[in-house]
Design a protein around this motif. Structure first.
Motif, PDB file in Angstrom:
ATOM      1  N   GLU A 151      43.862  31.097  36.945  1.00  0.00           N
ATOM      2  CA  GLU A 151      43.985  29.669  36.632  1.00  0.00           C
ATOM      3  C   GLU A 151      45.340  29.139  37.103  1.00  0.00           C
ATOM      4  OE1 GLU A 151      43.600  26.097  36.027  1.00  0.00           O
ATOM      5  OE2 GLU A 151      41.854  27.322  35.457  1.00  0.00           O
ATOM      6  N   PRO A 152      45.356  28.214  38.064  1.00  0.00           N
ATOM      7  CA  PRO A 152      46.643  27.725  38.602  1.00  0.00           C
ATOM      8  C   PRO A 152      47.472  26.971  37.569  1.00  0.00           C
ATOM      9  CG  PRO A 152      44.810  27.199  40.080  1.00  0.00           C
ATOM     10  CD  PRO A 152      44.214  27.664  38.796  1.00  0.00           C
ATOM     11  N   THR A 153      46.829  26.351  36.586  1.00  0.00           N
ATOM     12  CA  THR A 153      47.576  25.554  35.616  1.00  0.00           C
ATOM     13  C   THR A 153      48.241  26.402  34.529  1.00  0.00           C
ATOM     14  OG1 THR A 153      45.565  25.216  34.299  1.00  0.00           O
ATOM     15  CG2 THR A 153      46.056  23.577  36.005  1.00  0.00           C
ATOM     16  N   THR A 154      47.902  27.682  34.462  1.00  0.00           N
ATOM     17  CA  THR A 154      48.508  28.565  33.477  1.00  0.00           C
ATOM     18  C   THR A 154      49.957  28.866  33.868  1.00  0.00           C
ATOM     19  OG1 THR A 154      46.356  29.574  33.053  1.00  0.00           O
ATOM     20  CG2 THR A 154      48.284  30.769  32.265  1.00  0.00           C
ATOM     21  N   SER A 155      50.823  28.977  32.873  1.00  0.00           N
ATOM     22  CA  SER A 155      52.238  29.252  33.155  1.00  0.00           C
ATOM     23  C   SER A 155      52.387  30.599  33.843  1.00  0.00           C
ATOM     24  CB  SER A 155      53.048  29.228  31.858  1.00  0.00           C
ATOM     25  OG  SER A 155      52.644  30.289  31.012  1.00  0.00           O
ATOM     26  N   GLN A 156      53.408  30.701  34.690  1.00  0.00           N
ATOM     27  CA  GLN A 156      53.611  31.913  35.458  1.00  0.00           C
ATOM     28  C   GLN A 156      53.870  33.125  34.563  1.00  0.00           C
ATOM     29  OE1 GLN A 156      53.015  32.105  38.591  1.00  0.00           O
ATOM     30  NE2 GLN A 156      53.590  34.256  38.865  1.00  0.00           N
ATOM     31  N   PRO A 182      41.130  45.005  40.567  1.00  0.00           N
ATOM     32  CA  PRO A 182      40.808  43.922  41.513  1.00  0.00           C
ATOM     33  C   PRO A 182      39.945  44.359  42.682  1.00  0.00           C
ATOM     34  CG  PRO A 182      43.127  43.853  40.891  1.00  0.00           C
ATOM     35  CD  PRO A 182      42.574  45.137  40.334  1.00  0.00           C
ATOM     36  N   ALA A 183      39.936  45.667  42.984  1.00  0.00           N
ATOM     37  CA  ALA A 183      39.113  46.145  44.094  1.00  0.00           C
ATOM     38  C   ALA A 183      37.627  45.952  43.833  1.00  0.00           C
ATOM     39  CB  ALA A 183      39.407  47.622  44.367  1.00  0.00           C
ATOM     40  N   SER A 184      37.254  45.788  42.554  1.00  0.00           N
ATOM     41  CA  SER A 184      35.839  45.610  42.211  1.00  0.00           C
ATOM     42  C   SER A 184      35.451  44.146  42.054  1.00  0.00           C
ATOM     43  CB  SER A 184      35.525  46.347  40.896  1.00  0.00           C
ATOM     44  OG  SER A 184      36.196  45.725  39.801  1.00  0.00           O
ATOM     45  N   TRP A 185      36.400  43.233  42.220  1.00  0.00           N
ATOM     46  CA  TRP A 185      36.108  41.812  42.022  1.00  0.00           C
ATOM     47  C   TRP A 185      35.458  41.228  43.260  1.00  0.00           C
ATOM     48  CZ3 TRP A 185      41.461  39.924  39.718  1.00  0.00           C
ATOM     49  CH2 TRP A 185      41.705  40.619  38.541  1.00  0.00           C
ATOM     50  N   TRP A 186      34.482  40.368  43.024  1.00  0.00           N
ATOM     51  CA  TRP A 186      33.795  39.707  44.128  1.00  0.00           C
ATOM     52  C   TRP A 186      34.738  38.731  44.817  1.00  0.00           C
ATOM     53  CZ3 TRP A 186      29.235  38.253  40.477  1.00  0.00           C
ATOM     54  CH2 TRP A 186      28.522  39.404  40.194  1.00  0.00           C
ATOM     55  N   GLY A 187      34.641  38.710  46.125  1.00  0.00           N
ATOM     56  CA  GLY A 187      35.411  37.749  46.882  1.00  0.00           C
ATOM     57  C   GLY A 187      36.836  38.164  47.165  1.00  0.00           C
ATOM     58  N   THR A 188      37.261  39.340  46.713  1.00  0.00           N
ATOM     59  CA  THR A 188      38.644  39.771  46.947  1.00  0.00           C
ATOM     60  C   THR A 188      38.761  40.649  48.183  1.00  0.00           C
ATOM     61  OG1 THR A 188      38.348  41.692  45.487  1.00  0.00           O
ATOM     62  CG2 THR A 188      39.214  39.666  44.501  1.00  0.00           C
ATOM     63  N   ARG A 189      37.645  41.058  48.731  1.00  0.00           N
ATOM     64  CA  ARG A 189      37.685  41.867  49.944  1.00  0.00           C
ATOM     65  C   ARG A 189      37.248  41.033  51.140  1.00  0.00           C
ATOM     66  NH1 ARG A 189      35.150  47.831  48.443  1.00  0.00           N
ATOM     67  NH2 ARG A 189      36.787  48.472  46.985  1.00  0.00           N
ATOM     68  N   ALA A 190      37.753  41.379  52.285  1.00  0.00           N
ATOM     69  CA  ALA A 190      37.363  40.674  53.501  1.00  0.00           C
ATOM     70  C   ALA A 190      35.913  40.985  53.827  1.00  0.00           C
ATOM     71  CB  ALA A 190      38.274  41.102  54.656  1.00  0.00           C
ATOM     72  N   PRO A 191      35.174  40.030  54.378  1.00  0.00           N
ATOM     73  CA  PRO A 191      33.774  40.295  54.740  1.00  0.00           C
ATOM     74  C   PRO A 191      33.663  41.457  55.706  1.00  0.00           C
ATOM     75  CG  PRO A 191      34.300  37.946  54.908  1.00  0.00           C
ATOM     76  CD  PRO A 191      35.593  38.664  54.711  1.00  0.00           C
ATOM     77  N   VAL A 201      38.360  41.475  29.606  1.00  0.00           N
ATOM     78  CA  VAL A 201      38.710  41.520  31.026  1.00  0.00           C
ATOM     79  C   VAL A 201      38.454  40.160  31.677  1.00  0.00           C
ATOM     80  CG1 VAL A 201      38.115  42.548  33.261  1.00  0.00           C
ATOM     81  CG2 VAL A 201      38.332  43.997  31.229  1.00  0.00           C
ATOM     82  N   ALA A 202      37.351  39.525  31.320  1.00  0.00           N
ATOM     83  CA  ALA A 202      37.036  38.216  31.893  1.00  0.00           C
ATOM     84  C   ALA A 202      38.097  37.187  31.516  1.00  0.00           C
ATOM     85  CB  ALA A 202      35.653  37.759  31.420  1.00  0.00           C
ATOM     86  N   GLU A 203      38.569  37.223  30.257  1.00  0.00           N
ATOM     87  CA  GLU A 203      39.599  36.272  29.829  1.00  0.00           C
ATOM     88  C   GLU A 203      40.912  36.527  30.565  1.00  0.00           C
ATOM     89  OE1 GLU A 203      41.977  34.883  25.778  1.00  0.00           O
ATOM     90  OE2 GLU A 203      40.261  36.237  25.638  1.00  0.00           O
ATOM     91  N   LEU A 204      41.265  37.787  30.732  1.00  0.00           N
ATOM     92  CA  LEU A 204      42.495  38.106  31.457  1.00  0.00           C
ATOM     93  C   LEU A 204      42.402  37.678  32.918  1.00  0.00           C
ATOM     94  CD1 LEU A 204      43.234  41.663  29.986  1.00  0.00           C
ATOM     95  CD2 LEU A 204      44.469  39.538  29.497  1.00  0.00           C
ATOM     96  N   ARG A 205      41.256  37.912  33.530  1.00  0.00           N
ATOM     97  CA  ARG A 205      41.071  37.496  34.921  1.00  0.00           C
ATOM     98  C   ARG A 205      41.135  35.981  35.057  1.00  0.00           C
ATOM     99  NH1 ARG A 205      35.893  40.375  37.399  1.00  0.00           N
ATOM    100  NH2 ARG A 205      36.326  38.752  38.927  1.00  0.00           N
ATOM    101  N   ARG A 227      48.398  43.451  31.789  1.00  0.00           N
ATOM    102  CA  ARG A 227      47.341  43.990  30.920  1.00  0.00           C
ATOM    103  C   ARG A 227      46.168  44.522  31.755  1.00  0.00           C
ATOM    104  NH1 ARG A 227      47.207  42.104  25.552  1.00  0.00           N
ATOM    105  NH2 ARG A 227      49.337  42.104  24.757  1.00  0.00           N
ATOM    106  N   LEU A 228      45.783  43.768  32.771  1.00  0.00           N
ATOM    107  CA  LEU A 228      44.688  44.213  33.638  1.00  0.00           C
ATOM    108  C   LEU A 228      45.057  45.507  34.354  1.00  0.00           C
ATOM    109  CD1 LEU A 228      43.519  40.831  35.212  1.00  0.00           C
ATOM    110  CD2 LEU A 228      42.154  42.326  33.754  1.00  0.00           C
TER     111      LEU A 228
END
Length: 450
Positions: free
Chosen positions: A132-137, A166-175, A123-127, A146-147
């Motif tokens: 990663e912005p440099t990864t191809s679209q 993604p709902a469990s990822w840090w920083g993805t929700r508004a404060p 999961v960490a590798e997929l995330r 996959r995620l």
């Protein structure tokens, strides 16, 4: 996926089998197996009569271990992975001799494998690929699919891979924000001595404990301190005599209500309370100042850097010097005492002095009062001295450096309250903090912003 011992895997098969940690001291394990009373040696002789079975030899143990290794390795239908650790230290872990019997040259790898060997690692590798912005679209979109597939997997109504959502990822929700401010913006910011000390030490710890409801149960020492303070007040007001035995009768009347883990700790704390009361009685007898009041609650408004602040608190004891100045006395029952420089910079005593000079007690006294200093009376120090240790903080001038430092601390504390920003400050206090798991400075608690 199943996790089994070699014994339990007999008769089963899988497409992929991993035989992990095949180390020399673990496989083969040539230690003799025996029970405490040697019941494993009870058997029958050729005639069927009870007899002792000879102990298993090392050769027989090696043969059994080799058979188990063979059983484990033959459970794979298509792919077999055998892992071991080769330490650079001769005395460290080394691979088992059984690896050579596979007749395959082991592949020695240093560092992390190129692909994760766990679900969390996958999961960490997929995330990482998605973010990663440099990864191809196209690759990012494939990782996202996959995620999404992992996040959708459920069993019994619950997600099997919640970390893929993604709902469990840090920083993805508004404060999150509170509809009600920490303190009323239309009134002065109330600040007590304990609050000022906590905000100066670690604002995040204060917020978690006092505002977010995370404060833990009070330690037994707090109850003991309350007993001593209550008796000191009753002696000061004349309700009880300044006599050790008379005061200990009051202690014994409530002592059985207190919970202790062991009988010896109960006796130890009882002896410590007696020692603290004896020191108080001795200090009370020789104290030359005039008693003014005890357990005095105060509140007075001051202006600091354009901010209205309400100083509030409770003073253990107020006394008057021969010049009519007020000395604030604070009784301490802890086992240790602060150093001289710490007493000089003590925020609690400094705030008490400031409150007196700001008129917190004028209405009660019927006249304008001035601070004559403050002092800590140490009653609970763990030594054999019969007298209390008195630590004095001299009177602060209105324009002195001590008062300026206090006002600066009050201004910073009031700003934190108004801005509702409580940063985490690492320090020695972190050792006893109960909020390490959510602390932005000590763990993955960066998701928590105060």
């Amino acid at each position: 996926m199943r996790l089994l011992t070699a014994h339990r895997s007999k008769g089963l098969e899988w497409e992929l089998v991993v035989v992990a940690h095949v180390q020399q001291d673990g496989w083969p394990d040539l230690r003799r197996r025996s029970s405490l009373l040697g019941a494993d040696r009870i058997g029958l002789d050729p005639s069927g009569a009870p007899d002792l079975v000879p102990p298993v030899t090392s050769r027989a143990l090696l043969t059994e271990e080799r058979r188990l290794f063979y059983v484990a390795c033959t459970r794979a239908r298509k792919r077999l992975v055998v892992t071991a650790v080769a330490s650079t230290d001769d005395e460290g872990e080394q691979p088992s001799r059984f690896l050579a019997e596979l007749e395959i040259t082991p592949e020695h790898r240093i560092g992390r494998p190129p692909r994760p060997l766990s679900l969390g690692g996958l999961v960490a590798e997929l995330r990482r690929t998605v973010a990663e912005p440099t990864t191809s679209q196209p690759l990012r979109e494939a990782a996202a699919r996959r995620l999404a597939a992992l996040a959708a997997e459920q069993a019994g109504g619950r997600q099997l891979v919640p970390q893929a959502d993604p709902a469990s990822w840090w920083g993805t929700r508004a404060p999150s924000t509170s509809a009600r401010p920490v303190r009323d913006p239309d009134r002065p910011v109330p600040i007590s001595a304990s609050m000022l000390e906590a905000l100066t030490t670690c604002p995040a710890q204060w917020f978690f404990g006092r505002e977010a409801g995370g404060i833990s149960a009070a330690h037994q020492a707090v109850n003991l301190g309350q007993i001593v303070h209550a008796l000191a007040e009753r002696v000061a007001t004349g309700e009880l005599p300044a006599d050790v035995e008379a005061l200990m009768l009051e202690v014994d009347a409530v002592w059985e209500r207190l919970a202790f883990r062991t009988p010896w700790s109960r006796k130890r704390e009882h002896d410590r309370v007696r020692k603290a009361i004896s020191r108080f009685v001795e200090w009370h007898a020789v104290n030359p100042r005039e008693f003014l009041d005890s357990e005095t609650r105060f509140a007075t408004a001051v202006e600091v850097d354009g901010q209205e602040i309400m100083l509030n608190g409770t003073a253990d004891r107020l006394e008057l010097t021969s010049d009519g100045d007020v000395v604030v006395v604070d009784f301490k029952t802890s086992r240790g005492a602060p150093s001289g420089p710490s007493v000089k910079a003590n925020l609690q005593l400094a705030l008490y002095q400031y409150a007196v000079d700001a008129g917190a007690l004028d209405e009660q006294a019927g006249r304008s009062l001035r601070s004559g200093g403050a002092e800590l009376v140490q009653l609970g120090i763990s030594d054999d001295t019969p007298v209390a240790k008195v630590q004095v903080q001299e009177a602060h001038a209105a324009d002195g450096p001590e008062r300026q430092r206090l006002r600066l601390g009050l201004s910073r504390a009031a700003t934190m309250i108004r801005d509702e920003t409580f940063p985490a400050v690492p320090g020695p206090h972190c050792r006893d903090c109960t909020f390490t798991s959510i602390c932005p400075a000590r763990s993955a608690g960066s998701v928590t912003a105060q």
